[in-house]
Design a protein around this motif. Structure first.
Motif, PDB file in Angstrom:
ATOM      1  N   GLY A 280     -17.375 -60.532   6.622  1.00  0.00           N
ATOM      2  CA  GLY A 280     -16.461 -60.511   7.805  1.00  0.00           C
ATOM      3  C   GLY A 280     -16.843 -61.203   8.761  1.00  0.00           C
ATOM      4  N   GLN A 281     -18.130 -61.955   8.781  1.00  0.00           N
ATOM      5  CA  GLN A 281     -18.735 -62.637   9.713  1.00  0.00           C
ATOM      6  C   GLN A 281     -17.966 -63.958   9.702  1.00  0.00           C
ATOM      7  OE1 GLN A 281     -22.429 -63.472  12.074  1.00  0.00           O
ATOM      8  NE2 GLN A 281     -22.424 -64.812  10.589  1.00  0.00           N
ATOM      9  N   HIS A 282     -17.409 -64.615  10.873  1.00  0.00           N
ATOM     10  CA  HIS A 282     -17.140 -65.929  10.892  1.00  0.00           C
ATOM     11  C   HIS A 282     -17.711 -66.859  11.711  1.00  0.00           C
ATOM     12  CE1 HIS A 282     -13.782 -63.926   8.684  1.00  0.00           C
ATOM     13  NE2 HIS A 282     -13.176 -64.977   8.393  1.00  0.00           N
ATOM     14  N   CYS A 283     -17.651 -68.016  11.827  1.00  0.00           N
ATOM     15  CA  CYS A 283     -18.113 -69.144  12.801  1.00  0.00           C
ATOM     16  C   CYS A 283     -17.024 -69.945  13.270  1.00  0.00           C
ATOM     17  CB  CYS A 283     -19.441 -69.657  12.359  1.00  0.00           C
ATOM     18  SG  CYS A 283     -19.107 -70.836  11.111  1.00  0.00           S
ATOM     19  N   ARG A 284     -17.334 -70.703  14.280  1.00  0.00           N
ATOM     20  CA  ARG A 284     -16.376 -71.801  14.898  1.00  0.00           C
ATOM     21  C   ARG A 284     -16.303 -72.844  13.717  1.00  0.00           C
ATOM     22  NH1 ARG A 284     -12.229 -70.460  17.939  1.00  0.00           N
ATOM     23  NH2 ARG A 284     -12.741 -69.484  20.115  1.00  0.00           N
ATOM     24  N   THR A 285     -15.128 -73.359  13.632  1.00  0.00           N
ATOM     25  CA  THR A 285     -14.995 -74.556  12.820  1.00  0.00           C
ATOM     26  C   THR A 285     -15.622 -75.744  13.658  1.00  0.00           C
ATOM     27  OG1 THR A 285     -12.838 -75.013  13.887  1.00  0.00           O
ATOM     28  CG2 THR A 285     -12.846 -73.986  11.568  1.00  0.00           C
ATOM     29  N   ALA A 286     -15.915 -76.721  12.927  1.00  0.00           N
ATOM     30  CA  ALA A 286     -16.733 -78.097  13.440  1.00  0.00           C
ATOM     31  C   ALA A 286     -16.044 -78.605  14.636  1.00  0.00           C
ATOM     32  CB  ALA A 286     -16.733 -79.229  12.337  1.00  0.00           C
ATOM     33  N   ASP A 287     -14.532 -78.459  14.688  1.00  0.00           N
ATOM     34  CA  ASP A 287     -13.752 -78.843  15.810  1.00  0.00           C
ATOM     35  C   ASP A 287     -13.675 -77.985  17.178  1.00  0.00           C
ATOM     36  OD1 ASP A 287     -12.030 -76.904  14.844  1.00  0.00           O
ATOM     37  OD2 ASP A 287     -10.552 -78.684  14.197  1.00  0.00           O
ATOM     38  N   GLY A 288     -14.172 -76.898  16.850  1.00  0.00           N
ATOM     39  CA  GLY A 288     -14.298 -75.733  17.976  1.00  0.00           C
ATOM     40  C   GLY A 288     -12.610 -75.187  17.954  1.00  0.00           C
ATOM     41  N   GLN A 289     -11.885 -75.465  17.227  1.00  0.00           N
ATOM     42  CA  GLN A 289     -10.357 -74.747  17.310  1.00  0.00           C
ATOM     43  C   GLN A 289     -10.100 -73.751  16.629  1.00  0.00           C
ATOM     44  OE1 GLN A 289      -8.668 -76.447  20.055  1.00  0.00           O
ATOM     45  NE2 GLN A 289     -10.747 -77.388  20.317  1.00  0.00           N
ATOM     46  N   GLY A 290     -11.018 -73.308  15.573  1.00  0.00           N
ATOM     47  CA  GLY A 290     -10.566 -72.204  14.842  1.00  0.00           C
ATOM     48  C   GLY A 290     -11.736 -71.462  14.206  1.00  0.00           C
ATOM     49  N   TRP A 291     -11.667 -70.571  13.181  1.00  0.00           N
ATOM     50  CA  TRP A 291     -12.912 -69.959  12.661  1.00  0.00           C
ATOM     51  C   TRP A 291     -12.686 -70.056  11.153  1.00  0.00           C
ATOM     52  CZ3 TRP A 291     -16.021 -67.632  15.854  1.00  0.00           C
ATOM     53  CH2 TRP A 291     -15.695 -67.205  17.183  1.00  0.00           C
ATOM     54  N   GLU A 292     -14.031 -69.673  10.548  1.00  0.00           N
ATOM     55  CA  GLU A 292     -14.126 -69.963   9.106  1.00  0.00           C
ATOM     56  C   GLU A 292     -15.198 -69.013   8.671  1.00  0.00           C
ATOM     57  OE1 GLU A 292     -15.299 -74.000   8.480  1.00  0.00           O
ATOM     58  OE2 GLU A 292     -17.165 -73.587   9.247  1.00  0.00           O
ATOM     59  N   PRO A 293     -15.050 -68.557   7.354  1.00  0.00           N
ATOM     60  CA  PRO A 293     -16.100 -67.452   6.779  1.00  0.00           C
ATOM     61  C   PRO A 293     -17.132 -67.990   7.177  1.00  0.00           C
ATOM     62  CG  PRO A 293     -14.131 -67.605   5.405  1.00  0.00           C
ATOM     63  CD  PRO A 293     -13.824 -68.982   6.431  1.00  0.00           C
ATOM     64  N   ASP A 294     -18.183 -67.178   7.227  1.00  0.00           N
ATOM     65  CA  ASP A 294     -19.723 -67.419   7.407  1.00  0.00           C
ATOM     66  C   ASP A 294     -20.605 -66.322   7.200  1.00  0.00           C
ATOM     67  OD1 ASP A 294     -22.031 -68.983   8.115  1.00  0.00           O
ATOM     68  OD2 ASP A 294     -21.950 -67.994  10.127  1.00  0.00           O
TER      69      ASP A 294
END
Length: 325
Positions: free
Chosen positions: A201-215
């Motif tokens: 359930g943890q996510h981190c910011r995408t490289a462009d800072g605009q969205g979230w991706e599973p982490d």
């Protein structure tokens, strides 16, 4: 293979932990907060002399070799007030700290980083403090709620913030030896078990800072290890998002030919990860550990299961406790 130097003895002071416990019996190598305070001269008990428990972890680890002494601060807990209060109540001299390792990029381990740096420099003459980190731990993180919304975590202090507060930041993804080669900081921990699946359930910011991706794997997590004369390797794992069996398996690979004496820290076997308790207990058996010191995020069900399986080897951590190896 890096050659970790052998310490004559090691002392660990738990500066921050989720629980306080001065009443449970402890083995001879563990001293409770109350016992420590009594030795320091306290003669009247009150709430004004006690440490504060909080959701997080911080340990001061000191290693001796001959006339040489080195002290490492492993994480700083979640909150400045708690960290500063506990350091003061325990009489711990922050000027002894020669380096900080931040285990991974979560607020409950980094919340007092900036204040800790200031406290060290106020006592060490203003010298910069080597601060060892994985470069990936600065990415913003959040947990995905059942309704699909993101619940953000407070960020780890930035590189600029750390440097402004006196840190000499050292980024690495590979293992390294520090402080007279008495401390081993691991590289990224391989995931080899099927049941240790990280923080779902943890996510981190995408490289462009605009969205979230599973982490879920939290690959910036590392462990610290010391080698104690007559005992072997002691592993410090702050949260074990990698899984404590994965941590110990990697430690065994890193220190082939040396016995693994113990493991101390959070095992993250509470909440949604409680289903992995039986497999984790079974996975720890082959290591034949003499000390298992669960802390922080381990959870009461896992502590009970570990005690039932390993008996007197289990010495749960609590704020203010001192371990001597």
């Amino acid at each position: 293979m890096l050659q970790l130097s052998e310490a004559d003895r090691v002392e660990v002071i738990v500066l921050v932990d989720n629980v306080t416990d001065n009443l449970s019996l402890v083995p001879a190598y563990v001293e409770t907060e109350m016992a420590r305070q009594w030795k320091r001269g306290l003669r009247v008990w009150s709430g004004r002399c006690m440490c504060c428990a909080a959701h997080g972890l911080s340990c001061a680890i000191t290693a001796w070799r001959g006339d040489t002494t080195h002290t490492l601060l492993f994480d700083t807990g979640p909150d400045v007030a708690v960290f500063e209060r506990n350091v003061d109540r325990l009489g711990f001299d922050m000027g002894r700290v020669e380096g900080i390792v931040l285990s991974h990029g979560h607020w409950d381990h980094a919340g007092a980083m900036l204040r800790a740096l200031v406290m060290i420099q106020l006592r060490n003459g203003g010298r910069a403090v080597p601060t060892y980190m994985h470069p990936g731990m600065h990415r913003s993180r959040a947990m995905k709620a059942p309704d699909g919304s993101m619940r953000p975590f407070e960020d780890v202090p930035s590189q600029d913030q750390l440097r402004q507060h006196g840190a000499a930041v050292v980024y690495a993804t590979e293992p390294q030896l520090i402080l007279g080669d008495l401390f081993f900081v691991s590289g990224e921990i391989p995931r080899v078990t099927a049941y240790e699946r990280g923080l779902q359930g943890q996510h981190c910011r995408t490289a462009d800072g605009q969205g979230w991706e599973p982490d879920p794997l939290i690959m910036d997590e590392r462990f610290v290890a010391v080698r104690v004369k007559g005992k072997g390797i002691i592993v410090f794992t702050a949260c074990s998002h990698a899984g404590v069996v994965n941590v110990m398996t990697h430690a065994r690979d890193c220190f082939a030919g040396h016995a693994l004496h113990g493991v101390m820290g959070g095992f993250h076997l509470s909440g949604v990860t409680e289903g992995a308790i039986p497999e984790t207990v079974a996975g720890l058996r082959p290591f034949n550990l003499k000390t298992i010191a669960p802390a922080h995020c381990t959870g009461w069900r896992a502590v009970g299961a570990l005690e039932a399986a390993f008996g007197e080897a289990v010495a749960p951590a609590a704020v203010g406790k001192t371990y001597r190896f």
